[in-house]
Design a protein around this motif. Sequence first.
Motif, PDB file in Angstrom:
ATOM      1  N   GLY A  17      -4.107   3.840  -0.611  1.00  0.00           N
ATOM      2  CA  GLY A  17      -4.065   4.385   0.745  1.00  0.00           C
ATOM      3  C   GLY A  17      -2.750   4.063   1.442  1.00  0.00           C
ATOM      4  O   GLY A  17      -2.178   4.913   2.136  1.00  0.00           O
ATOM      5  N   ILE A  18      -2.259   2.840   1.262  1.00  0.00           N
ATOM      6  CA  ILE A  18      -0.981   2.451   1.863  1.00  0.00           C
ATOM      7  C   ILE A  18       0.156   3.282   1.283  1.00  0.00           C
ATOM      8  O   ILE A  18       1.047   3.755   2.007  1.00  0.00           O
ATOM      9  CB  ILE A  18      -0.727   0.946   1.635  1.00  0.00           C
ATOM     10  CG1 ILE A  18      -1.741   0.111   2.435  1.00  0.00           C
ATOM     11  CG2 ILE A  18       0.694   0.575   2.037  1.00  0.00           C
ATOM     12  CD1 ILE A  18      -1.708  -1.367   2.111  1.00  0.00           C
ATOM     13  N   ALA A  73      -7.178   0.256  -1.460  1.00  0.00           N
ATOM     14  CA  ALA A  73      -6.383  -0.075  -0.275  1.00  0.00           C
ATOM     15  C   ALA A  73      -4.895   0.159  -0.528  1.00  0.00           C
ATOM     16  O   ALA A  73      -4.193   0.741   0.305  1.00  0.00           O
ATOM     17  CB  ALA A  73      -6.634  -1.522   0.126  1.00  0.00           C
ATOM     18  N   ILE A 132     -11.513  -2.543  -4.818  1.00  0.00           N
ATOM     19  CA  ILE A 132     -11.238  -2.419  -3.382  1.00  0.00           C
ATOM     20  C   ILE A 132      -9.742  -2.532  -3.115  1.00  0.00           C
ATOM     21  O   ILE A 132      -9.166  -1.773  -2.332  1.00  0.00           O
ATOM     22  CB  ILE A 132     -12.013  -3.497  -2.597  1.00  0.00           C
ATOM     23  CG1 ILE A 132     -13.512  -3.273  -2.737  1.00  0.00           C
ATOM     24  CG2 ILE A 132     -11.606  -3.493  -1.128  1.00  0.00           C
ATOM     25  CD1 ILE A 132     -14.369  -4.342  -2.073  1.00  0.00           C
ATOM     26  N   LEU A 133      -9.086  -3.483  -3.777  1.00  0.00           N
ATOM     27  CA  LEU A 133      -7.651  -3.682  -3.595  1.00  0.00           C
ATOM     28  C   LEU A 133      -6.867  -2.455  -4.060  1.00  0.00           C
ATOM     29  O   LEU A 133      -5.899  -2.042  -3.412  1.00  0.00           O
ATOM     30  CB  LEU A 133      -7.201  -4.931  -4.348  1.00  0.00           C
ATOM     31  CG  LEU A 133      -5.726  -5.323  -4.193  1.00  0.00           C
ATOM     32  CD1 LEU A 133      -5.407  -5.612  -2.728  1.00  0.00           C
ATOM     33  CD2 LEU A 133      -5.404  -6.540  -5.048  1.00  0.00           C
TER      34      LEU A 133
END
Length: 210
Positions: A30-31, A27, A23-24
Amino acid sequence: MRRLLRNTSGVSVIEFAIVTPFILSIALYGIEVAYMNAVDMKLSEIALSLADNASRIGQTDNSVVTPTVSETDINEVMRGAQEQAAGLEFATRGKIILTSLERDSATGKQYIRWQRCYGRLGRQSAYGNDSTRNGLNGTALAGMGSGTTKITAGAGSAVMFVEVYYQYEGLLGTTFVRNPVMRKEGAFLIRDNRNLTPGVTGTGGSYPCT
């Protein structure tokens, strides 16, 4: 061992520990992509704004003399581009090339009358320079622009053409991207009558192309 296998009190914690890295990673990816797109859009805005501002040089001149482009004018529009690029460390990681594309009255050829640059990134114009490869010297210049249809200047007019190069550095280094050199272009036809004959007038230019 049987009691240990039947014990489910820590299942949620273990599942969270297993899933969290995935998940990290998603994320953070995406950033990184969002930041890269924001920088790409900013470079596009710089190219278009600089070409637009350069095309307006002399537009507010109310004298009866047709205005020319001066070194002071170029300093001002380049300063505006620097303000737009604030926060990108553009002086060391970028390169702006402003070109006046014109049509030679004697031969009808497209040629580069003058160029000015900002930034220390090691890049040159993809189309030529204002001396040895200006379209009159060296290879003939069909026009400028990366598309199949080239941008050309009409008789007695000029196109302000801008190339922007930038060495991108990711927020997380090269974890998700390979830090490419981004490239953007912008072009505007000059807005009003302009005396093109002398090229750039005046002294004190701060943006030579080296």
